[in-house]
Design an enzyme around this catalytic site. Structure first.
Site, mmCIF file in Angstrom:
data_model
loop_
_atom_site.group_PDB
_atom_site.id
_atom_site.type_symbol
_atom_site.label_atom_id
_atom_site.label_comp_id
_atom_site.label_asym_id
_atom_site.label_seq_id
_atom_site.Cartn_x
_atom_site.Cartn_y
_atom_site.Cartn_z
ATOM 1 N N THR A 285 0.822 -1.211 0.000
ATOM 2 C CA THR A 285 0.000 0.000 0.000
ATOM 3 C C THR A 285 0.855 1.261 0.000
ATOM 4 O O THR A 285 0.582 2.208 -0.735
ATOM 5 C CB THR A 285 -0.933 0.002 1.219
ATOM 6 O OG1 THR A 285 -1.793 -1.138 1.143
ATOM 7 C CG2 THR A 285 -1.794 1.250 1.263
ATOM 8 N N HIS A 401 -8.957 -4.402 3.781
ATOM 9 C CA HIS A 401 -7.644 -5.044 3.932
ATOM 10 C C HIS A 401 -7.821 -6.496 4.371
ATOM 11 O O HIS A 401 -8.736 -6.836 5.116
ATOM 12 C CB HIS A 401 -6.816 -4.278 4.979
ATOM 13 C CG HIS A 401 -5.375 -4.657 5.020
ATOM 14 N ND1 HIS A 401 -4.904 -5.814 5.608
ATOM 15 C CD2 HIS A 401 -4.278 -4.014 4.541
ATOM 16 C CE1 HIS A 401 -3.600 -5.873 5.495
ATOM 17 N NE2 HIS A 401 -3.184 -4.788 4.857
ATOM 18 N N ASP A 461 -4.955 -0.216 -4.917
ATOM 19 C CA ASP A 461 -3.515 -0.192 -4.626
ATOM 20 C C ASP A 461 -2.797 -1.462 -5.061
ATOM 21 O O ASP A 461 -1.669 -1.425 -5.530
ATOM 22 C CB ASP A 461 -3.256 0.108 -3.152
ATOM 23 C CG ASP A 461 -3.836 -0.933 -2.202
ATOM 24 O OD1 ASP A 461 -4.591 -1.817 -2.656
ATOM 25 O OD2 ASP A 461 -3.543 -0.860 -0.988
ATOM 26 N N HIS A 462 -3.461 -2.618 -4.912
ATOM 27 C CA HIS A 462 -2.834 -3.890 -5.275
ATOM 28 C C HIS A 462 -3.863 -4.995 -5.181
ATOM 29 O O HIS A 462 -5.007 -4.789 -4.760
ATOM 30 C CB HIS A 462 -1.628 -4.199 -4.378
ATOM 31 C CG HIS A 462 -1.947 -4.195 -2.908
ATOM 32 N ND1 HIS A 462 -2.700 -5.166 -2.297
ATOM 33 C CD2 HIS A 462 -1.615 -3.318 -1.918
ATOM 34 C CE1 HIS A 462 -2.817 -4.909 -1.010
ATOM 35 N NE2 HIS A 462 -2.167 -3.784 -0.749
#
Length: 620
Positions: A285, A401, A461-462
């Protein structure tokens, strides 16, 4: 024969054999390699490096046994850590990641979710021995002392073998293959020494890196009249980074219900780039924050915040601050996480807001929820609007997350029965929650009169769903919903949405190749900021025709994307894998040598990137 048996029952033999067996399990979990000879080749010299010193330096039998048990426990825990890290990220952990061990408590839920009961076998031998000792039936170890000189010679031979592995296999492109061929000890030593050598080489007399030099390697020509230049000039810039958001979520329905209804609505009046890929490295992140604000690639084996936190980085926040903007970033975790306390000043943000501002209410994952993030951000933005101050606000939404534990108190999508309670179903629920919170934030921006005065950028972000830790039943559910295999194209694909009210109202879906490395150049063009004299390694996606992207850490060295394919390096370039970017295309059996020029270009760009960053001045 009796003497031979006494040597065989010596503690050094017993503990070395047990550790070899454990390494064999690691070889299977990570490399999917069941060849015992491959295991012995790398495990024996590596483990003797640890067991021989115990045998030599501990004379007292009781202390020696305790030392062996401590070594066994440490190496077992290290092996489990390597396996768990691989399951989540698909790479072999290096010493750089172990340097972040102080952050373990912050992500303890994620780590616990990745642990499996099977890993307890790594500690079963110790538990069994202690249980047998308790009942006074534990086997006795021989008290024979192997010859010290012979042990010293074997230790030296083991060390020489490990060095030889590093020299022989160090030229392999694929880090996973390096680790398999060298063994973990040799691989870790290799990363240490090559990291130091590369840093020294990058900082020693490197040629000046200029914008023209970068554009020449990328084959980029700046248009005389760029499309969209200044369309958002003078407006506020609001950037929202969504945690673990993958592009397959956009537009997907389960049981007739949209997973991301608010993003889907936003896209109707936005430029949506669907063929964009993550560029992050070990910093995850925080690396995404670094990349989108600088147009630089992160380092190969270290978080950008650690490698460049002391630098004065050319960046979007600095460019906007020079134009009178207030620049700040907002993250509900503690600013020390991923060394952001250094990274934010390095990026030139005027200030930051972290958990100290957002408080401890409504915790999800490791910080206050996305709703808290947006609710407590709005007064800051409203105050700047009232004072007629343009601003750049970079928000880091993190409720989605890993490990994706849906709070019962939150309203979330109702999933088909077969999805309920699964890991992939929980991921969908948390991203659906993040989408709802974002929708409420957009509504608040409109109610406050900030919408028409701002440019909004939203991106992932990913990846959130690791292909390595995905359970087989979950994979089947996901691939059935996708209509295709869950392969690297889908894993690394993230959404990128740019909204400029009045300019993007008709909406547009672009399939141009892009990466996080391109976000700064795209935003700068819309804000009316020329980067013609600014070194950065991305390009404006509104005005690009061809593109090439490097990838580090989550793909082997030398991997890249061009407009047609994703290339994943093998042991050598010619042994790499060519994957068409379009999932509807049949698998290519193309010769990787067809893309050798692109490989050479991307390797050169990454070298230039590293050299430029190493040469930047320190802030102190």
């Amino acid at each position: 024969m009796r003497r031979l048996f006494s040597y065989a029952s010596a503690p050094i033999v017993a503990f070395t054999l047990v550790l070899i067996l454990k390494y064999y399990g690691l070889q299977f979990f990570i490399f999917d390699n069941l060849n015992p000879l491959d295991c012995l080749k790398v495990a024996v010299p590596s483990l003797l490096l640890f067991t021989i010193p115990v045998e030599i330096f501990f004379r007292n039998e009781r202390k020696k046994l305790l030392a062996y048990f401590a070594l066994n426990a440490i190496l077992s825990a290290a092996m489990v850590s390597v396996i768990v890290y691989f399951r989540q990220f698909g790479i072999v952990v290096t010493y750089h990641a172990f340097m972040q061990a102080h952050q373990v408590l912050d992500v303890s839920d994620s780590i616990l979710d990745l642990l499996q009961p099977l890993y307890l076998l790594y500690f079963a031998d110790m538990a069994l021995y202690l249980a047998l000792r308790l009942f006074r039936s534990a086997p006795k170890f021989s008290a024979v002392r192997p010859n010290g000189r012979a042990l010293g010679a074997i230790w030296g031979l083991s060390a020489a073998t490990i060095v030889a592995y590093g020299l022989f296999y160090g030229s392999l492109l694929n880090e996973l293959k390096q680790a398999e061929r060298m063994g973990l000890v040799s691989y870790e030593l290799h990363t240490i020494f090559t990291g130091v050598a590369n840093a020294n080489a990058a900082g020693a007399g490197a040629e000046p890196i200029t914008p023209d030099a970068v554009r020449s390697v990328k084959n980029v020509e700046l248009p005389a009249s760029p499309y969209g230049f200044g369309a958002a000039k003078g407006r506020n810039l609001i950037v929202v980074q969504l945690e673990s958001y993958q592009n397959f979520l956009i537009g997907m329905k389960l049981g007739g219900k949209e997973i991301t209804p608010n993003l889907n609505d936003l896209i109707e009046n936005s430029y949506y780039f669907s063929n964009v890929y993550q560029s992050i490295g070990q910093g995850n992140t925080s690396d995404a924050e670094f990349i989108v604000n600088t147009g630089f690639y992160p380092p190969a084996q270290q978080a950008a915040s650690q490698a460049y936190g002391s630098k004065k980085l050319p960046s979007l926040p600095r460019l906007l601050a020079d134009r009178g903007y207030e620049t700040f970033t907002l993250h509900t975790n503690e600013v020390k996480f991923w060394n952001r306390i250094q990274m934010y000043p390095a990026l030139g943000f005027g200030r930051y807001y972290d958990m100290e501002y957002f408080g401890q209410d409504d915790i999800i994952a490791f910080g206050p929820s996305d709703e808290v993030l947006y609710d407590k951000t709005m007064p800051i933005l409203a105050n700047l609007k009232a004072n007629h101050k343009p601003f750049y606000a970079h928000l880091i939404a993190q409720s989605s997350h890993h490990p994706f534990i849906p709070p019962e108190s939150k309203e979330m999508i109702e999933l088909p029965e077969e999805w309920e309670g699964t890991d992939i179903g929980n991921y969908v629920k948390m991203t659906n929650y993040s989408d709802r919170a974002l929708g409420e934030f957009i509504a608040a921006l409109k109610a406050e009169g900030l919408w028409e005065q701002s440019m909004l950028v939203v991106y992932g972000d990913h990846f959130g769903v690791s292909a390595h830790s995905l359970k087989e039943d979950d994979r089947k559910l996901l691939e059935q919903a996708l209509g295709h295999e869950y392969d690297p194209r889908t894993v690394h694909n993230i959404p990128y949405i740019v909204t400029v009210p009045g300019f993007t109202d008709e909406g547009f879906v672009s399939e141009k190749l892009g990466g996080q490395i391109d976000f700064m150049a795209t935003a700068a063009n819309l804000l009316g900021i020329s980067l013609s004299s600014h070194v950065q390694f991305g390009q404006d996606l509104l005005n690009s025709t061809d593109n090439i992207l490097g990838s580090r850490f989550y793909l082997p060295t030398g991997s890249f994307y061009n407009d047609e394919i994703m290339y994943i390096s093998g042991e050598t370039f010619g042994e790499g894998t060519v994957i068409p970017l379009s999932v509807s295309d049949p698998a290519l059996e193309a010769d990787p040598m067809l893309y050798k020029d692109d490989f050479v270009r991307i390797m050169r760009l990454l070298q230039m990137n590293d050299a430029y960053l190493e040469a930047l001045p320190e802030r102190y």
